[in-house]
Scaffold this motif. Structure first.
Motif, PDB file in Angstrom:
ATOM      1  N   ASP A  98      -7.233   9.623  -4.386  1.00 32.94           N
ATOM      2  CA  ASP A  98      -7.890   8.706  -3.459  1.00 32.94           C
ATOM      3  C   ASP A  98      -8.875   9.410  -2.532  1.00 32.94           C
ATOM      4  O   ASP A  98      -9.908   8.828  -2.191  1.00 32.94           O
ATOM      5  N   LEU A 159      -2.090   2.999 -12.792  1.00 33.77           N
ATOM      6  CA  LEU A 159      -2.463   1.720 -12.208  1.00 33.77           C
ATOM      7  C   LEU A 159      -1.289   0.759 -12.189  1.00 33.77           C
ATOM      8  O   LEU A 159      -1.086   0.025 -11.218  1.00 33.77           O
ATOM      9  N   TYR A 162       1.249   1.829  -9.424  1.00 37.55           N
ATOM     10  CA  TYR A 162       0.697   1.624  -8.081  1.00 37.55           C
ATOM     11  C   TYR A 162       0.666   0.145  -7.699  1.00 37.55           C
ATOM     12  O   TYR A 162       0.636  -0.189  -6.509  1.00 37.55           O
ATOM     13  N   ARG A 163       0.643  -0.754  -8.689  1.00 38.89           N
ATOM     14  CA  ARG A 163       0.664  -2.179  -8.369  1.00 38.89           C
ATOM     15  C   ARG A 163       2.080  -2.739  -8.334  1.00 38.89           C
ATOM     16  O   ARG A 163       2.377  -3.667  -7.582  1.00 38.89           O
ATOM     17  N   HIS A 204      -4.359   4.030  -4.991  1.00 34.04           N
ATOM     18  CA  HIS A 204      -5.158   3.972  -6.214  1.00 34.04           C
ATOM     19  C   HIS A 204      -6.412   3.134  -6.006  1.00 34.04           C
ATOM     20  O   HIS A 204      -6.661   2.145  -6.691  1.00 34.04           O
ATOM     21  N   LEU A 206      -7.624   1.701  -2.922  1.00 37.07           N
ATOM     22  CA  LEU A 206      -7.672   0.668  -1.893  1.00 37.07           C
ATOM     23  C   LEU A 206      -8.172   1.264  -0.586  1.00 37.07           C
ATOM     24  O   LEU A 206      -7.766   2.360  -0.201  1.00 37.07           O
ATOM     25  N   ARG A 207      -9.036   0.529   0.108  1.00 35.85           N
ATOM     26  CA  ARG A 207      -9.437   0.915   1.466  1.00 35.85           C
ATOM     27  C   ARG A 207      -8.474   0.215   2.432  1.00 35.85           C
ATOM     28  O   ARG A 207      -8.770  -0.855   2.958  1.00 35.85           O
ATOM     29  N   GLY A 237      -3.256  -8.292  -1.911  1.00 39.40           N
ATOM     30  CA  GLY A 237      -4.405  -8.807  -2.632  1.00 39.40           C
ATOM     31  C   GLY A 237      -5.681  -8.713  -1.821  1.00 39.40           C
ATOM     32  O   GLY A 237      -6.749  -8.349  -2.337  1.00 39.40           O
ATOM     33  N   GLU A 238      -5.577  -9.014  -0.527  1.00 38.92           N
ATOM     34  CA  GLU A 238      -6.752  -8.948   0.340  1.00 38.92           C
ATOM     35  C   GLU A 238      -7.181  -7.508   0.594  1.00 38.92           C
ATOM     36  O   GLU A 238      -8.363  -7.246   0.856  1.00 38.92           O
ATOM     37  N   LYS A 240      -7.544  -5.241  -1.487  1.00 40.49           N
ATOM     38  CA  LYS A 240      -8.494  -4.807  -2.507  1.00 40.49           C
ATOM     39  C   LYS A 240      -9.933  -5.082  -2.078  1.00 40.49           C
ATOM     40  O   LYS A 240     -10.867  -4.421  -2.513  1.00 40.49           O
ATOM     41  N   LYS A 241     -10.111  -6.091  -1.222  1.00 42.08           N
ATOM     42  CA  LYS A 241     -11.444  -6.465  -0.758  1.00 42.08           C
ATOM     43  C   LYS A 241     -11.736  -5.959   0.656  1.00 42.08           C
ATOM     44  O   LYS A 241     -12.865  -6.037   1.121  1.00 42.08           O
ATOM     45  N   HIS A 244      -8.144  -7.842   4.660  1.00 40.22           N
ATOM     46  CA  HIS A 244      -6.800  -7.986   5.238  1.00 40.22           C
ATOM     47  C   HIS A 244      -6.761  -7.705   6.731  1.00 40.22           C
ATOM     48  O   HIS A 244      -5.874  -8.178   7.432  1.00 40.22           O
TER      49      HIS A 244
END
Length: 293
Positions: A98, A159, A162-163, A204, A206-207, A237-238, A240-241, A244
């Motif tokens: 990361d 992946l 990590y999920r 993996h 994510l910010r 989920g949020e 990832k964008k 959040h």
């Protein structure tokens, strides 16, 4: 470290990184360094303590110390390089990588070799976590429980694990009562997790803490407050964008020194591994790591 054409390199290699392919990631980079006339040696790690020691010794010799592995290997090499007042490079070879992703390192051997040979060191902040140096992030809560699960399932694809790990962690988790001291300001919160971020990136790709920058001279603290556990799933989920942080249960703070404690034992993880026990004192060391990035 001499000039770019005369650099010498010590690679500290985690032989089990990436499913046991650490040296396979290093070899094509090493061949390009040797072809350019550099001095190159590689040392397989035997333990965290061994990695820190050999990294420090190589830094004190003036070598560029290259961490070959995942985020845990980067953390251990950074620990030694900071103490040895040297310069560090990275060849990503782990499951998460990361910090390398966050800093935009090349992914191909030619690009990595060029950066190691020609790159100029940049000064990055690091965290001191109860005496352990970490360049990325410290997390205490659901995220640290998920890290334990990830590290217990090293044979699963990166992946996938990590999920799945956060979901398994949520099923086992209940909110804890945390006591936080941020630059002398104390607060008590009931929360699912506390993140003290330098790079802000893990999980993996994510910010997790979007405002965090690894060279801005500050810590970014994110507290995810108590709430129904199903909301944690939508939170992930949020994440990832990066949206959040607008959620009402999320609090963002900044400082240079943070002490975290809780009303029960909670793992304290940094950059992919459990590194300390509570209470955790996390102090920013501004510009302490010289890194080719």
């Amino acid at each position: 470290m001499t000039g770019p054409q005369g650099r010498s390199f010590t690679a500290v290699v985690n032989p089990i990184s990436g499913g046991g392919h650490g040296f396979e990631h290093w070899q094509p980079v090493a061949e390009r360094l040797l072809a350019a006339g550099a001095t190159v040696r590689a040392i397989p790690t035997q333990s965290r303590e061994h990695a820190v020691t050999v990294a420090r010794q190589a830094a004190e010799r003036g070598d560029v110390v290259v961490a070959v592995g995942g985020d845990g290997m980067v953390r251990d090499v950074a620990d030694g390089v900071v103490r040895g007042e040297g310069t560090m490079g990275m060849v990503p070879a782990g499951r998460g990588n990361d910090l390398a992703w966050r800093l935009g390192l090349p992914e191909d051997p030619a690009g990595l070799a060029r950066l190691l040979l020609e790159g100029e060191p940049r000064a990055f902040d690091v965290l001191d976590v109860n005496g352990v140096i970490a360049p990325g992030n410290v997390y205490i809560g659901i995220d640290s429980l998920a890290t334990q699960i990830i590290n217990a399932n090293r044979r699963l694809p990166a992946l996938l694990v990590y999920r799945l790990a956060p979901v398994r962690a949520i099923l086992r988790w209940r909110a804890a009562g945390y006591t936080l001291d941020v630059d002398g300001e104390r607060r008590e919160v009931r929360a699912h997790t506390v993140v003290v971020a330098n790079s802000g990136a893990y999980g993996h790709g994510l910010r997790i803490v979007p405002p965090a920058e690894p060279d801005d001279g500050r810590l970014d603290v994110m507290v995810v407050g108590d709430g129904p556990r199903h909301q944690v799933v939508s939170f992930m989920g949020e994440a990832k964008k990066g949206t959040h942080t607008a959620r009402p249960e999320v609090t963002l703070l900044t400082g240079t020194s943070v002490t975290v404690d809780a009303d029960r034992p909670v793992p304290v993880c940094a950059d992919g591994d459990e590194v300390a026990t509570l209470p955790a004192r996390i102090t920013l060391l501004p510009g302490a790591l010289k890194l080719l990035a």
